[in-house]
Design an enzyme around this catalytic site. Structure first.
Site, PDB file in Angstrom:
ATOM      1  N   HIS A 174       0.834  -1.208   0.000  1.00  0.00           N
ATOM      2  CA  HIS A 174       0.000   0.000   0.000  1.00  0.00           C
ATOM      3  C   HIS A 174       0.863   1.249   0.000  1.00  0.00           C
ATOM      4  CE1 HIS A 174       0.848   0.756   4.263  1.00  0.00           C
ATOM      5  NE2 HIS A 174       0.506  -0.492   4.540  1.00  0.00           N
ATOM      6  N   CYS A 190       3.330  -4.811   6.742  1.00  0.00           N
ATOM      7  CA  CYS A 190       2.960  -4.576   5.349  1.00  0.00           C
ATOM      8  C   CYS A 190       4.157  -4.076   4.545  1.00  0.00           C
ATOM      9  CB  CYS A 190       1.828  -3.557   5.265  1.00  0.00           C
ATOM     10  SG  CYS A 190       0.233  -4.202   5.805  1.00  0.00           S
TER      11      CYS A 190
END
Length: 232
Positions: A174, A190
């Site tokens: 992301h 992440c």
């Protein structure tokens, strides 16, 4: 005498079995705790859906940050430039944790290569994964004390699963607006990317974008991601 030796032998055997059972119990408990850990969020489910908070203020490393404003009525999908080559072949993404680099290929051609930030407070998993959901933006929050973070409007989220990592764990690629330290671990598991790179990748990867939330299906499967190496 033989009876005493037999009793003593049985006692040692029972102790050994008890000790092994205790070790196994600790191992299973640790595995269950790790298995329940979410990536970049305090609640595994809260970041798996579309969530826009244009009036909110983000917090990261004790700093207040203004998130990007997101207007879902406008499309920001990059359009192909006239005369630009059309790539063909299988899409795949490689994330090298050692060099903190992401490289996306279509066939044998590099579509994108950029620096990323992988897990610092919790490791980014390694293995072979596929993208199972794409969300235009969501909220991620968690941590405690100096590690507390509240990040609304996290853009261009591409959730992946596989290699023992369930979809509900919330691991994803992301965009990140709260730091510019790409090339170094900065996340809670992440893969952080520059917003411009995340946008480019988001509209390129499969499943093909269909609205603000896209799930992979048999007819619209997700792109493969290979994550390897060891973060510095």
């Amino acid at each position: 005498m033989a009876r005493k030796k037999s009793i003593k032998k049985i006692s040692w055997l029972n102790f050994a079995l008890f000790f092994l059972a205790m070790i196994a119990g600790i191992f299973i408990l640790q595995k269950s705790i790790v298995g329940a850990t979410c990536a970049n969020t305090g609640n595994c489910k809260e970041s798996l859906s579309l969530k826009i908070e244009n009036g909110a203020v983000a917090t990261f490393s004790g700093q207040k940050i203004t998130p990007p404003q997101i207007d879902l009525t406008k499309t920001d999908e990059s359009r192909r430039v006239l005369g630009e080559a059309v790539l063909t072949g299988e899409k795949r993404i490689y994330v090298d944790l050692t060099t903190q680099t992401l490289t996306a290929y279509q066939g044998d051609v590099v579509f994108l290569q950029t620096k990323i930030s992988s897990g610092k407070w919790f490791p980014t998993p390694t293995g072979e994964f596929t993208i199972w959901e794409k969300i235009r933006a969501t909220k991620m929050s968690g941590g405690q004390g100096a590690d507390y973070y509240y990040l609304p409007n996290v853009p261009y989220v591409m959730f992946f699963s596989g290699s023992g990592v369930a979809a509900g764990r919330g691991f994803s690629l992301h965009g990140a607006y709260w730091h510019n330290n790409f090339g170094h671990p900065m996340s809670h598991g992440c893969v952080n990317m520059r917003q411009v790179d995340a946008q480019k990748l988001y509209y390129w990867v499969d499943p093909s974008t269909n609205g603000n939330v896209t799930l992979s299906t048999g007819d619209n499967p997700g792109t493969k991601i290979i994550i390897y190496g060891e973060a510095p």
